[in-house]
Design a protein around this motif. Structure first.
Motif, PDB file in Angstrom:
ATOM      1  N   THR A  98       0.835  -1.200   0.000  1.00 55.20           N
ATOM      2  CA  THR A  98       0.000   0.000   0.000  1.00 55.20           C
ATOM      3  C   THR A  98       0.870   1.250   0.000  1.00 55.20           C
ATOM      4  N   LEU A  99       1.927   1.229   0.801  1.00 52.79           N
ATOM      5  CA  LEU A  99       2.839   2.365   0.890  1.00 52.79           C
ATOM      6  C   LEU A  99       3.504   2.634  -0.465  1.00 52.79           C
ATOM      7  N   ALA A 100       3.942   1.556  -1.119  1.00 51.77           N
ATOM      8  CA  ALA A 100       4.614   1.710  -2.410  1.00 51.77           C
ATOM      9  C   ALA A 100       3.678   2.309  -3.457  1.00 51.77           C
ATOM     10  N   GLU A 101       2.400   1.944  -3.377  1.00 53.35           N
ATOM     11  CA  GLU A 101       1.428   2.501  -4.317  1.00 53.35           C
ATOM     12  C   GLU A 101       1.231   3.998  -4.103  1.00 53.35           C
ATOM     13  N   ALA A 102       1.386   4.425  -2.870  1.00 54.05           N
ATOM     14  CA  ALA A 102       1.088   5.820  -2.527  1.00 54.05           C
ATOM     15  C   ALA A 102       2.280   6.751  -2.683  1.00 54.05           C
ATOM     16  N   SER A 103       3.491   6.205  -2.732  1.00 55.18           N
ATOM     17  CA  SER A 103       4.688   7.048  -2.706  1.00 55.18           C
ATOM     18  C   SER A 103       5.509   6.885  -3.974  1.00 55.18           C
ATOM     19  N   ASP A 104       5.915   8.005  -4.569  1.00 52.07           N
ATOM     20  CA  ASP A 104       6.802   7.948  -5.729  1.00 52.07           C
ATOM     21  C   ASP A 104       8.262   7.813  -5.316  1.00 52.07           C
ATOM     22  N   ARG A 105       8.492   7.706  -4.002  1.00 55.32           N
ATOM     23  CA  ARG A 105       9.849   7.443  -3.503  1.00 55.32           C
ATOM     24  C   ARG A 105      10.137   5.941  -3.414  1.00 55.32           C
ATOM     25  N   ILE A 106       9.110   5.134  -3.537  1.00 53.76           N
ATOM     26  CA  ILE A 106       9.250   3.701  -3.258  1.00 53.76           C
ATOM     27  C   ILE A 106       8.827   2.865  -4.459  1.00 53.76           C
ATOM     28  N   THR A 107       9.663   1.880  -4.783  1.00 50.90           N
ATOM     29  CA  THR A 107       9.233   0.784  -5.652  1.00 50.90           C
ATOM     30  C   THR A 107       9.356  -0.499  -4.840  1.00 50.90           C
ATOM     31  N   ILE A 108       8.542  -1.472  -5.183  1.00 51.17           N
ATOM     32  CA  ILE A 108       8.518  -2.709  -4.409  1.00 51.17           C
ATOM     33  C   ILE A 108       8.558  -3.890  -5.360  1.00 51.17           C
ATOM     34  N   GLU A 109       9.249  -4.929  -4.954  1.00 53.57           N
ATOM     35  CA  GLU A 109       9.288  -6.150  -5.761  1.00 53.57           C
ATOM     36  C   GLU A 109       9.287  -7.364  -4.853  1.00 53.57           C
ATOM     37  N   GLU A 110       8.778  -8.445  -5.403  1.00 54.24           N
ATOM     38  CA  GLU A 110       8.809  -9.730  -4.715  1.00 54.24           C
ATOM     39  C   GLU A 110      10.048 -10.462  -5.201  1.00 54.24           C
ATOM     40  N   ILE A 111      10.998 -10.708  -4.299  1.00 52.56           N
ATOM     41  CA  ILE A 111      12.268 -11.302  -4.709  1.00 52.56           C
ATOM     42  C   ILE A 111      12.276 -12.818  -4.595  1.00 52.56           C
ATOM     43  N   GLY A 112      11.210 -13.404  -4.083  1.00 55.60           N
ATOM     44  CA  GLY A 112      11.136 -14.849  -3.983  1.00 55.60           C
ATOM     45  C   GLY A 112      10.097 -15.272  -2.968  1.00 55.60           C
ATOM     46  N   LEU A 113      10.019 -16.583  -2.775  1.00 60.77           N
ATOM     47  CA  LEU A 113       9.060 -17.161  -1.841  1.00 60.77           C
ATOM     48  C   LEU A 113       9.783 -18.029  -0.827  1.00 60.77           C
ATOM     49  N   THR A 114       9.224 -18.096   0.366  1.00 60.62           N
ATOM     50  CA  THR A 114       9.759 -18.966   1.410  1.00 60.62           C
ATOM     51  C   THR A 114       9.280 -20.398   1.189  1.00 60.62           C
ATOM     52  N   GLU A 139       7.144 -21.868   2.874  1.00 59.98           N
ATOM     53  CA  GLU A 139       5.694 -21.895   3.074  1.00 59.98           C
ATOM     54  C   GLU A 139       4.951 -21.008   2.081  1.00 59.98           C
ATOM     55  N   GLY A 140       5.657 -20.521   1.073  1.00 61.84           N
ATOM     56  CA  GLY A 140       5.023 -19.751   0.018  1.00 61.84           C
ATOM     57  C   GLY A 140       4.757 -18.297   0.348  1.00 61.84           C
ATOM     58  N   ARG A 141       5.387 -17.774   1.402  1.00 58.11           N
ATOM     59  CA  ARG A 141       5.217 -16.356   1.727  1.00 58.11           C
ATOM     60  C   ARG A 141       6.174 -15.523   0.883  1.00 58.11           C
ATOM     61  N   PRO A 142       5.720 -14.353   0.446  1.00 51.90           N
ATOM     62  CA  PRO A 142       6.581 -13.522  -0.406  1.00 51.90           C
ATOM     63  C   PRO A 142       7.672 -12.827   0.393  1.00 51.90           C
ATOM     64  N   GLN A 143       8.852 -12.780  -0.198  1.00 46.47           N
ATOM     65  CA  GLN A 143       9.930 -11.951   0.332  1.00 46.47           C
ATOM     66  C   GLN A 143       9.922 -10.643  -0.463  1.00 46.47           C
ATOM     67  N   LEU A 144       9.879  -9.540   0.249  1.00 43.49           N
ATOM     68  CA  LEU A 144       9.759  -8.242  -0.403  1.00 43.49           C
ATOM     69  C   LEU A 144      11.058  -7.459  -0.331  1.00 43.49           C
ATOM     70  N   MET A 145      11.270  -6.620  -1.319  1.00 44.80           N
ATOM     71  CA  MET A 145      12.360  -5.654  -1.288  1.00 44.80           C
ATOM     72  C   MET A 145      11.804  -4.305  -1.720  1.00 44.80           C
ATOM     73  N   LEU A 146      11.910  -3.319  -0.833  1.00 43.92           N
ATOM     74  CA  LEU A 146      11.518  -1.957  -1.163  1.00 43.92           C
ATOM     75  C   LEU A 146      12.772  -1.179  -1.556  1.00 43.92           C
ATOM     76  N   THR A 147      12.718  -0.492  -2.674  1.00 42.04           N
ATOM     77  CA  THR A 147      13.791   0.412  -3.072  1.00 42.04           C
ATOM     78  C   THR A 147      13.297   1.826  -2.823  1.00 42.04           C
TER      79      THR A 147
END
Length: 854
Positions: free
Chosen positions: A67-83, A85-93
């Protein structure tokens, strides 16, 4: 991480009473006198509660970051992989919008600083510094991930010239949860047991997780030991992103025990790895001054330069140090719930979050102020490595696994993930009586930008400035993989020995040699995945036998002890169906399968009693007792590598009839059983079961309970007469073996050694338990050599005592067997060389002759 605990601010200490339900809002955490963009969503507006009111669940954490990444032009977000148990690992730039527009060029320019011959082309005065922030790699050290929301919000919403300047001059890579599965497990525990009226009594269930706890990932691995070996998907995903950016600074946010304060690096100066440049520690200390000022401003007590070290490169705070960056460990006293009594007053969860948030911001400020200095250090680090490589007596490493290419492949795969350049030899080479070919070997030249990383993985080190270690002291990778390898000097090595560069290692493929057989097939046990192949056949109801003697065809073929024989006749599958299975094994498990067309072989014939039927392993792994880390390693080995079903059996079931469905039980520590429960287990062994004690603590437990007749070595340690009172703790720690590489010798004809073709086997040893060798050599098929130390620290009394002691003992108990593995054969999933000991105990423990089991 180990545990201590932070003091409250002065105001908190002076408060007359603890208001259990007083909730902190954003004003408690955020710096004053800063304007925030009202269009940026606060954490509460998305997750439904204030930060610190509840422990953040991973799904809500992901929701907020997206939600934060959608609202801010300072942030991009990507899913870098899964655990797992299938949970996403996130990286915010996170950076200035102008930087976001050219982020790929910023990244590539930054990485060019790590190429010594190219880095001078770039003007570091015009480049942003790169800071990576990682939170809560231990799931139950959750103040970090909760603080990550505040860090991301602040960087997205804060306004003003200082913020603008920081955004323009840095790129922040933010991983809000380094261990999503563990974080979610812990948040569920803490939230489930939270009372409306928070009870800070340490005895409350909220503060006492059940076994195995939430520190670890799905398979109970400590992910903060996996940065170098990269055996878990979370680590593989994270390290790939790390190398893609090569950050200048990495912050690693942890927790320690409730009764401590707050720690930031540097650690103990004498315990820094010698490969780490002095300038690294100087910069770490300079950054520490920013932390001290920030913590002083909010009244938090802290300590530095003690307790922790910068030695093992597999930790998040030390891995950057061998990669041209600055790793910073933060240790916050843990509330382990929402509020807990401590030596320093009641420790509230929001306070722990505030300290993590504060030091994340102080790191950001330091990176802005020290930007050019950090970039210059990184560039100089990689320039120096070429000079260091020139001065190194060793110029290259070459390695292979002659009869098990899968093991050498797995080391090559780690090298590939760590961005090490390596090659196939250009021609046949011979060193130290070993022949290396382009088909079976890899060669690593040291003169490359990752020279120090290679040294950190391959060196053998036995001298140290200090004798105390927070983690292990030796981990030499070719020894961990039990490879044939050589260190090449300038006389041995030339660039013309380098053949094709390996761009991506390929898993070895076997073949069915001789085509379809109507008589039998044979494959040797040397292959790492031979147990997987055997289990595949047994799962399909195919009868297999193991050779307890050598045999051959009298010509080119010679089969070793432990060879698996698969008769074609009287099977559930037809000859053609069985041939398809053999092809699958060859392709999937990297094993050569041989078609046998006659039983008349040299040595023993195929119909000899020297071939013993193998039962399908029915394995129970005892849990809820003993070491969860050791148990997790076994679960992971069997489940993910060998594709074998394993039952995780609660310890209290050992006293019931439930164990009768298993033929193998593996334990990793002591089990509290009633007298009748112990008798139940003993009867199970008498009836033919195999009990595998998989480390020193379980070995000691079996001996204490009269399951084995082992004699332990009593080591006369140093007296400590000259030490002072404040040195007692360190002196006592110095009497323990912290973890290193030691050489053992195997009896290759013994079932416990099947699949090994070299007598010497390097093992990972931790701890002081030592077993006297039996007079019957076949009862201890593994012994330490008379010169066992290969890499790591050990004091002289322990080293002398260790020589000639048992690493493996097999005992008979009625019709059953007890296999005692003194050293953990599955250490952190990268000790591939000794994994076969565990598999041999499971597959062959039952066939050990009773006269050779005492």
């Amino acid at each position: 991480m180990k545990v201590f605990a932070p003091l409250f601010s002065l105001l908190a200490l002076l408060s007359l009473s603890f208001s259990a339900n007083a909730q902190k809002d954003l004003s408690y955490y955020l710096p004053a006198n800063v304007i925030y963009n009202q269009n940026i969503p606060t954490p509460k507006s998305v997750i439904g509660h204030e930060v610190g009111e509840w422990h953040i669940t991973h799904d809500k954490l992901v929701l907020y970051m997206r939600t934060l990444a959608e609202a801010s032009d300072r942030i991009t977000i990507e899913e870098i992989g899964l655990t797992h148990e299938g949970r996403p690992q996130l990286m915010l730039t996170i950076t200035h919008p102008n930087n976001q527009a050219g982020i790929e060029k910023i990244r590539t320019d930054h990485v060019w600083l790590t190429y010594p011959n190219e880095s001078d082309k770039f003007d570091i005065k015009k480049m942003p510094a790169v800071i990576s922030m990682g939170f809560s790699i231990h799931g139950n050290e959750s103040s970090g991930s909760n603080a990550a929301m505040l860090v991301a919000y602040y960087m997205a919403a804060a306004q003003g010239p200082e913020i603008e300047n920081a955004l323009r001059n840095t790129v922040v890579l933010l991983d809000p949860s380094l261990n999503p599965d563990g974080l979610n497990r812990f948040s569920t525990w803490a939230n489930t047991h939270k009372s409306k009226n928070i009870n800070p009594d340490p005895n409350d269930r909220e503060y006492n997780e059940v076994w195995p706890g939430a520190r670890t990932n799905h398979y109970w691995f400590d992910l903060n030991r996996d940065w170098l070996p990269v055996q878990q998907p979370e680590s593989q995903n994270r390290v790939a992103k790390y190398h893609l950016w090569k950050p200048n600074v990495f912050t690693d946010h942890h927790e320690m025990g409730t009764n401590s304060t707050f720690f930031f690096q540097p650690g103990v100066p004498a315990r820094t790895h010698p490969l780490t440049p002095k300038g690294n520690q100087e910069l770490t200390e300079k950054i520490g001054q920013f932390h001290a000022e920030a913590l002083d401003n909010i009244g938090s007590l802290y300590f530095t330069k003690e307790g922790y070290d910068d030695f093992y490169y597999g930790k998040g705070s030390t891995f950057p140090d061998i990669n041209g960056g600055i790793g910073i460990l933060f240790e916050q006293a843990s509330s382990r719930g929402h509020a807990q009594e401590s030596d320093n007053g009641i420790l509230e969860f929001p306070f722990t979050i505030k300290n993590q948030f504060t030091t994340a911001l102080s790191t950001w400020k330091a990176a802005v102020d020290m930007r050019v200095e950090l970039l210059d250090y990184q560039r100089d680090f990689y320039k120096r490595v070429l000079r260091d490589a020139d001065n190194d007596d060793i110029k290259a490493y070459i390695f292979k696994a002659e009869k098990d290419p899968a093991r050498s492949y797995h080391l090559a795969d780690i090298l590939d993930q760590q961005e090490v350049d390596f090659y196939r030899p250009s021609r046949k080479l011979k060193f130290n009586n070993e022949e290396y070919t382009p088909e079976n070997s890899y060669i690593i030249p040291l003169k490359q930008r990752n020279y120090k990383l290679i040294k950190g993985m391959f060196e053998k080190r036995t001298t140290f400035e200090d004798s105390l270690f927070y983690d292990i002291s030796g981990w030499t990778y070719p020894l961990a993989f039990d490879l044939e390898y050589s260190e090449l000097s300038s006389r041995d090595y030339g660039r013309n020995q380098l053949g094709d560069k390996v761009m991506k290692p390929q898993f070895p493929k076997g073949s069915v040699i001789g085509g379809q057989s109507n008589y039998a097939y044979a494959f040797e046990w040397h292959g790492y995945y031979a147990p997987r192949a055997a289990n595949r056949l047994l799962e399909k109801g195919i009868r297999i036998k193991v050779a307890t003697s050598k045999f051959g065809d009298g010509k080119d073929l010679n089969f070793d002890y432990g060879t698996i024989l698969v008769p074609v006749s009287n099977q559930k599958l037809s000859a053609s169906e069985l041939y398809i299975e053999m092809q699958t094994i060859a392709n999937t498990d990297g094993i050569d399968v041989y078609a046998m067309n006659t039983g008349l072989t040299e040595g023993v014939s195929l119909g000899s009693n020297a071939f013993i039927n193998i039962d399908k392993p029915e394995v129970a792994l005892v849990v809820e007792s003993g070491s969860s880390a050791d148990a997790g390693e076994i679960w992971h080995l069997l489940d993910t590598r060998m594709n074998m079903r394993v039952t995780k059996l609660p310890a209290d079931r050992l006293g019931s009839s439930a164990i009768n469905r298993y033929n193998t039980i593996v334990i990793t520590g002591g089990v509290n059983l009633s007298e009748s429960g112990m008798e139940n287990l003993k009867q199970w062994i008498r009836n033919g079961g195999t009990l595998v004690a998989s480390n020193s603590s379980s070995t000691a437990w079996a001996a204490r309970n009269k399951l084995t007749q082992l004699k332990f070595v009593d080591v006369e340690q140093y007296t400590g007469e000259k030490i002072t009172y404040d040195q007692i703790s360190n002196f006592q720690r110095g009497q323990s073996i912290p973890g290193g590489v030691y050489m053992s010798e195997l009896e290759l004809s013994h079932p416990m050694a099947y699949g090994y073709y070299n007598k010497e086997l390097p093992t990972m040893r931790r701890g002081n338990l030592m077993i006297e060798a039996s007079e019957d050599k076949f009862s201890n098929p593994g012994l330490y050599t008379e010169d066992p130390l290969r890499s790591g620290w050990i004091n002289k009394p322990n080293l002398e005592a260790l020589k000639g002691t048992s690493t493996i003992r097999v005992g008979a108990f009625g019709q059953g067997r007890i296999v005692s593995l003194v050293d953990n054969p599955n250490f952190r999933a990268f000790w591939y060389g000794t994994n076969k000991l565990m598999m041999n105990a499971i597959f062959f423990g039952r066939i050990v002759n009773s006269s050779a089991a005492k």
